[in-house]
Enzyme design. Structure first.
Site, mmCIF file in Angstrom:
data_model
loop_
_atom_site.group_PDB
_atom_site.id
_atom_site.type_symbol
_atom_site.label_atom_id
_atom_site.label_comp_id
_atom_site.label_asym_id
_atom_site.label_seq_id
_atom_site.Cartn_x
_atom_site.Cartn_y
_atom_site.Cartn_z
ATOM 1 C CD GLU A 118 -2.740 1.019 2.651
ATOM 2 O OE1 GLU A 118 -3.070 -0.109 3.054
ATOM 3 O OE2 GLU A 118 -3.094 2.071 3.199
ATOM 4 C CG ASP A 173 -1.628 4.783 2.780
ATOM 5 O OD1 ASP A 173 -2.511 4.326 2.058
ATOM 6 O OD2 ASP A 173 -1.147 4.170 3.760
ATOM 7 C CD GLU A 207 -3.942 7.608 5.557
ATOM 8 O OE1 GLU A 207 -4.716 6.637 5.453
ATOM 9 O OE2 GLU A 207 -3.247 7.821 6.561
#
Ligand code: NAG
Ligand code: NAG
Length: 300
Positions: free
Chosen positions: A107, A109, A111
């Site tokens: 993953e 990210d 954010e």
């Protein structure tokens, strides 16, 4: 008469312009969130506008919302324009990420941690490989991300993962498999965009909670780009890659790493805008930093 090298240069520029033109058309006219994504959570809070070219995701007291790409990709450069929730956004997280799912997931990210009105967002990034994350780096932004759209990009090839903001590299995670650090190379990802309530930790360490009387909180997305990406068709043999047709192999995203100028830029971002780096957290790693932190990142 044009000399040979000048003619070659003109030809190369023509090809590059043609590629750019195709991309621009693909990104602006043809691309539609309807075509590329499904709303997989909080469907009601995903509003498709302008024939799917723009999408608003909102968070209210009942639910947030998440889009998932219809395609899966094994390597690619993914671009997305986002305009973050303006005004009060404490407790909210707006995100753009790629993720494999599964127990040993990979993953990457972006954010965006909201804040009380007038205080700055924090960009929280993380990278999971083979199920292990805990590679947080946080940044403050050098612009107001709520005033306009900005382009956030994830480049993922077999050599490294690079995160960009408006083309400026802010983070690199190199393939250090040779040194025993897992790197995502085998599992295809979906691309996700979402907004959700994370008041337990998002804002000022969780001290400030979401103010529901300010809801709904709305983030706006446009111009998803995956034309430089490999679409996964269920088995490795039928992966189809795009955007790899530039004249010289040096300009191919598949082999892209940071050149000298990009390293300089990345270091400028780190020096001026980095708020947290797990690789410098001595409280967390009193004895030894993770392997990928020790390998000098300045080497080209
Ligand atoms: C919110 O604002 C405060 C005060 O300026 C700052 O310390 C914090 O890092 C900001 N961001 C978040 C997500 O808390
Ligand atoms: C929440 O928002 C309302 C409406 O803007 C405001 O009156 C109230 O003071 C806010 N509450 C907190 C705890 O900030």
């Amino acid at each position: 008469m044009l000399s040979g090298s000048l003619r070659r240069l003109v030809a190369a520029l023509a090809v590059a312009l043609a590629v750019l033109a195709t991309r621009a058309v693909a990104a602006v006219v043809d691309r539609s969130f309807h075509r590329d994504f499904n709303a997989v959570w909080g469907k009601r809070n995903a509003r498709f506008l302008e024939h799917g070219r723009v999408v608003e995701l909102s968070l209210d007291e009942r639910t947030g919302s998440r889009l998932e790409s219809k395609d899966r990709y094994l390597f690619g450069r993914f671009d997305l324009d986002i305009r973050l929730v303006a005004g009060e956004s404490a407790g909210t997280i707006t995100s753009f990420y790629i993720c494999t799912g599964g127990a040993r997931h990979d993953e990457v990210d972006f954010e965006f941690l909201g804040n009380v009105s007038g205080e700055p967002y924090l960009l929280h990034t993380n990278i999971f490989s083979d199920g292990k994350g805990e590679r947080e780096q946080q940044f403050v932004l050098w612009f107001d991300p709520t005033a306009d759209f900005h382009t956030y990009s994830i480049l993922w090839n077999p050599l490294n993962i690079i995160l960009y903001i408006d083309g400026t590299p802010i983070r690199v995670f190199r393939n250090n498999e040779a040194n025993g650090v897992p790197f995502p190379t085998r599992q295809p990802v979906h691309v996700f965009a979402s907004i959700w309530n994370a008041e337990e930790w998002a804002t000022q360490g969780g001290r400030v909670k979401t103010n529901w009387s300010e809801a709904p909180f709305v983030a706006t997305y446009r111009r998803f780009g995956a034309s430089s990406a490999c679409v996964w068709r269920g088995n490795g043999a039928t992966t189809r890659c795009g955007g790899d047709h530039l004249p010289s192999s040096a300009s191919s995203w598949m082999g892209q790493t940071l050149d000298w100028w990009s390293w300089m830029t990345l270091n400028w971002v780190r020096m001026n805008y980095m708020a947290y780096d797990y690789c410098e957290d001595r409280k967390r790693y009193p004895h030894a930093f993770p392997t990928e932190c020790i390998i000098p990142i300045g080497r080209i």
